[in-house]
Write a protein that holds these residues in place. Structure first.
Motif, PDB file in Angstrom:
ATOM      1  N   MET A 175       2.506  44.546  33.959  1.00 12.51           N
ATOM      2  CA  MET A 175       3.711  44.414  34.783  1.00 12.51           C
ATOM      3  C   MET A 175       4.564  45.872  34.580  1.00 12.51           C
ATOM      4  N   GLN A 176       4.430  46.751  33.511  1.00 11.87           N
ATOM      5  CA  GLN A 176       5.189  47.860  33.714  1.00 11.87           C
ATOM      6  C   GLN A 176       4.362  48.757  34.785  1.00 11.87           C
ATOM      7  N   GLY A 177       3.162  48.710  34.604  1.00 14.61           N
ATOM      8  CA  GLY A 177       2.174  49.377  35.744  1.00 14.61           C
ATOM      9  C   GLY A 177       2.439  49.279  37.255  1.00 14.61           C
ATOM     10  N   LEU A 178       2.423  47.601  37.281  1.00 14.93           N
ATOM     11  CA  LEU A 178       2.404  47.137  38.641  1.00 14.93           C
ATOM     12  C   LEU A 178       3.714  47.390  39.160  1.00 14.93           C
ATOM     13  N   PHE A 179       4.923  47.370  38.584  1.00 16.08           N
ATOM     14  CA  PHE A 179       6.325  47.620  38.989  1.00 16.08           C
ATOM     15  C   PHE A 179       6.693  48.979  38.977  1.00 16.08           C
ATOM     16  N   ARG A 180       5.827  49.949  38.283  1.00 14.41           N
ATOM     17  CA  ARG A 180       5.969  51.159  38.012  1.00 14.41           C
ATOM     18  C   ARG A 180       7.415  51.558  37.526  1.00 14.41           C
ATOM     19  N   ASN A 181       7.444  50.664  36.444  1.00 16.27           N
ATOM     20  CA  ASN A 181       8.847  50.511  35.981  1.00 16.27           C
ATOM     21  C   ASN A 181       8.739  50.405  34.412  1.00 16.27           C
ATOM     22  N   PRO A 182       9.113  51.149  33.482  1.00 15.36           N
ATOM     23  CA  PRO A 182       9.126  51.071  32.105  1.00 15.36           C
ATOM     24  C   PRO A 182       9.846  50.070  31.352  1.00 15.36           C
TER      25      PRO A 182
ATOM     26  N   LEU B 134       6.783  36.553  41.937  1.00 14.15           N
ATOM     27  CA  LEU B 134       6.834  36.899  43.199  1.00 14.15           C
ATOM     28  C   LEU B 134       8.302  37.373  43.716  1.00 14.15           C
ATOM     29  N   ILE B 135       9.300  36.396  43.399  1.00 15.69           N
ATOM     30  CA  ILE B 135      10.512  36.488  43.672  1.00 15.69           C
ATOM     31  C   ILE B 135      10.968  37.809  43.118  1.00 15.69           C
ATOM     32  N   VAL B 136      10.919  37.997  41.892  1.00 17.11           N
ATOM     33  CA  VAL B 136      11.652  39.350  41.357  1.00 17.11           C
ATOM     34  C   VAL B 136      10.858  40.555  41.858  1.00 17.11           C
ATOM     35  N   TYR B 137       9.552  40.608  42.224  1.00 14.80           N
ATOM     36  CA  TYR B 137       8.675  41.762  42.791  1.00 14.80           C
ATOM     37  C   TYR B 137       9.431  42.107  44.144  1.00 14.80           C
ATOM     38  N   ARG B 138       9.838  40.837  44.922  1.00 15.05           N
ATOM     39  CA  ARG B 138      10.256  41.053  46.262  1.00 15.05           C
ATOM     40  C   ARG B 138      11.671  41.820  46.201  1.00 15.05           C
ATOM     41  N   LEU B 139      12.247  40.785  45.158  1.00 10.88           N
ATOM     42  CA  LEU B 139      13.845  41.692  45.020  1.00 10.88           C
ATOM     43  C   LEU B 139      13.797  43.147  44.598  1.00 10.88           C
ATOM     44  N   ALA B 140      12.986  43.415  43.817  1.00 12.43           N
ATOM     45  CA  ALA B 140      13.252  44.710  43.289  1.00 12.43           C
ATOM     46  C   ALA B 140      12.296  45.945  43.980  1.00 12.43           C
TER      47      ALA B 140
ATOM     48  N   GLY C  40       8.512  52.364  44.648  1.00  9.91           N
ATOM     49  CA  GLY C  40       8.209  51.677  43.420  1.00  9.91           C
ATOM     50  C   GLY C  40       9.534  50.597  43.249  1.00  9.91           C
ATOM     51  N   THR C  41       9.868  50.184  41.941  1.00 10.86           N
ATOM     52  CA  THR C  41      10.753  49.399  41.921  1.00 10.86           C
ATOM     53  C   THR C  41      12.002  50.103  41.222  1.00 10.86           C
ATOM     54  N   SER C  42      13.270  50.119  41.702  1.00 12.88           N
ATOM     55  CA  SER C  42      14.354  50.620  41.088  1.00 12.88           C
ATOM     56  C   SER C  42      14.702  49.878  39.703  1.00 12.88           C
TER      57      SER C  42
END
Lengths: 338, 309
Positions: free
Chosen positions: A84-91, A136-142, A147-149
């Motif tokens: 998830m950290q890799g996918l969201f590019r977010n540590p 999916l919801i969280v991914y869409r929102l972020a 990447g994701t903020s």
């Protein structure tokens, strides 16, 4: 690179030792050698040495499933966290923090309260499905093109967790005593009372996600360059993302169905491994799995030793250890947040 | 030096600034064949014998609308291999959108882009990645990869064994003069070093190109110091000339574009307003019209070429 060479045997040894301890430690003290013999006996049917029947019984029905469940769930959560950290590019991504565990718990709770006759597999499926929707919801929102903020990710996590919490609250209100007990347990996370069918299910899920994650390790590395860059490298980014999200939902969903919400393993473990060997997913994923398994087994030993003969939910132990770590990570990210 | 210049009639409208094309008449570019004023475009392009006459990328009647706004209108371009083609234009002229449509990052409103005579959309993604690489303007990595790990990512579309891959990575790191930083953590590098690491990664990706490799550079010099800017562009130039790369580069510096590109395509408000060899495509007239800035031209005593200020 040098770290890698010693980390493999180190973690493997730790895993074996902690597992052996986990099988031995408890209200009924069993010596590690007896535990070992009992496990061999259980696995092969070959009696190495005489073992008291009650000891064998405790190991077969209590300690062994519990230890195996902790191993499987620890390894699953750590890998899902790393992915998830890799996918969201977010540590800061972690199934617990971004609300996926809460979503999965809601799915499980719906099943427990509304379909009390349903089988455990229905609970697991429902947890997986709800976990998938939440991810999916969280991914869409972020998501944003870059990447994701961090802010959006944490806020979506809060929002989703609040929603799931409200749902669980309603179900708690509706639930009968039996279901109520289950529900409370769910939200704290515990591997006590592990049942063999959940152990098997978790191990199957672990095998599936480990295999598939490992196949995607290089692609995950490339994804960290950015989505456009990964596309230019010939990656089918959308397909990869969907695949990884589904696998994470399977992993987290089954873990939650089997143990309830155990937080912070998915956050802390990949960071520890990255500190030692760097962020290359080809090594990060298997080593995270091993460390995650070891840490959850140790946390579980702690959970039943700290207040013995009573027992803490292991989710509390991981939260006590993991939350301060999360705060440190947040402090490190502070300049990015403002 | 001035005697080499064949300053013909100044354009009536720009008395103070002679047209660049005229200044270039006597320009003794060390690499380019001297340009003459009335040479037709295809001739002006041919600088090397390696160059195939066939274009690699064909853009036909390309229009791109984002929302209701037309960002690109009726673009027709044939991009040749063995050349550095520079996309120029002020901010918002559509350079990046053109590059993005070549990378399939934006949807085409109308028109077609073909790559080696095959529509871009029909290319297999993995196959395309072997032939076409893009150097992004900024590349941030969330996690602290080492320099060689970043370059290794360029191996993704290739079929090499571990040893071949490692050798290739080493070779590309050497090409961008970063061998010494092989094990350094990427986030600790300077902006220029990061850019060169990305360049090495992108070149790694093209190592197994089945035909002419295609390289897009999106403002490759923006983060670099002066010497590095020239080094990167020199590399791009030599890749085009010696290895028949098809290079498309978005640049802001007109002098660099003139010096390193073989062909300039000037965009204004989504349309191609000038297209041709350096100093031919960029006349003082064009500069003033497109950038709304009256350039001062000075002759560089070293190269005898005009400099734009």
């Amino acid at each position: 690179m040098e770290n890698q060479r010693w980390l493999w045997p180190c973690l493997l040894t730790t895993l074996v030792i902690t597992s052996l301890l986990s099988v031995s430690i408890g209200p009924l003290q069993i010596s590690p050698s007896t535990s070992f013999n009992a496990m061999v006996n259980w696995a092969t049917g070959h009696q190495l040495a005489a073992i008291a029947p009650h000891e064998q019984l405790v190991i077969n029905n209590v300690r062994l499933p519990r230890t195996l469940l902790a191993l499987a769930v620890g390894a699953t959560l750590a890998q899902c966290g790393a992915v998830m950290q890799g996918l969201f590019r977010n540590p800061l991504a972690d199934p617990g923090i971004i609300g996926v565990s809460s979503g999965a718990a809601l799915g499980a709770a719906i099943c427990i309260v509304l379909f009390p006759q349903g089988s455990e597999y229905l609970v697991a499926f429902s947890a997986f499905f709800a976990g998938l929707i939440t991810t999916l919801i969280v991914y869409r929102l972020a998501s944003s093109p870059s990447g994701t903020s961090v802010v959006l990710l944490l806020l979506s996590g809060v929002a989703v967790a609040a929603l799931a919490g409200a749902g669980i609250g309603v179900l708690t209100y509706m639930a009968n005593d039996m279901a109520l007990r289950d529900l409370t347990l769910w939200q704290m996370g515990s591997v006590a009372g592990a049942q063999w069918h959940y152990v098997v299910l978790s191990l199957i899920a672990l095998a599936l996600i480990s295999w598939q994650f490992n196949k995607s390790a290089k692609a995950l590395n490339a994804l960290l360059l950015g989505e456009a860059e990964a596309r230019h490298l010939g990656l089918d980014v959308d397909k990869l993302k969907l695949k990884l999200i589904i696998l994470c939902a399977i992993g987290v969903g089954i873990a939650v169905a089997a143990t309830g919400i155990i937080g912070f393993i998915g956050l802390v473990v990949p960071h520890l491994v990255r500190m030692m060997i760097g962020p290359d997913h080809r090594f990060l994923l298997p080593l995270s799995a091993m460390l995650g398994a070891a840490i959850l087994v140790v946390a579980d030993i702690g959970a039943r030793s700290i207040v013995a003969p009573s027992e803490l939910p292991v989710g509390l132990v991981t939260a006590l250890l993991g939350a301060p770590f999360f705060i440190i990570l947040l402090l490190k990210q502070r300049n990015k947040l403002v | 030096m001035m005697r080499n210049l064949e300053l013909k009639s100044m354009l009536k409208t720009h008395k103070s600034a002679p047209a660049l094309s005229e200044l270039a008449l006597a320009g003794a570019d060390t690499n380019n064949t001297p340009l003459t004023q009335h040479k037709s475009k295809p001739d002006a392009f041919s600088h090397s014998a390696v160059q195939a006459s066939q274009s690699v990328i064909n853009i036909r009647d390309l229009s791109v609308h984002i929302g209701k706004k037309a960002v690109l209108t009726d673009i027709n371009l044939e991009i040749m291999p063995g050349q550095v083609t520079a996309l120029l234009g002020p901010n918002g002229a559509g350079k990046s959108t053109l590059l993005k449509s070549l990378c399939q990052e934006v949807a085409l409103t109308s028109g077609e882009i073909t790559l080696q005579n095959k529509p871009l959309a029909k290319w297999d993604r993995a196959e395309l990645a072997k032939s076409l690489a893009v150097l992004p303007q900024h590349a941030s990595l969330t996690f602290p990869f080492n320099v060689h790990e970043v370059v290794q990512m360029g191996l993704y579309p290739l079929t090499l064994n571990q040893q071949q891959g490692a050798d290739l990575v080493d070779k590309q790191l050497e090409q961008v003069a970063l061998s010494a930083l092989k094990y350094r953590s990427y986030p600790t590098l300077s902006g220029g070093e990061k850019q060169r690491v990305q360049l090495a990664r992108v070149l790694t990706q093209l190592a197994q190109a089945p035909s002419q490799p295609i390289l897009f550079l999106d403002e490759p010099t923006s983060a670099l110091d002066l010497a590095q800017q020239h080094r990167v562009l020199e590399l791009a130039q030599s890749l085009a000339r010696e290895q028949n790369y098809c290079v498309i580069v978005v640049l802001h510096d007109l002098n660099q574009a003139c010096r390193y590109a073989d062909r300039l395509v000037v965009l204004e408000q989504g349309e191609v307003v000038s297209d041709g060899a350096p100093y031919e495509a960029l006349s003082a007239e064009v500069i003033e019209k497109v950038w709304h800035y009256k350039p001062t031209l000075v002759i560089d005593p070293k190269s005898n070429l005009p400099l734009i200020f």
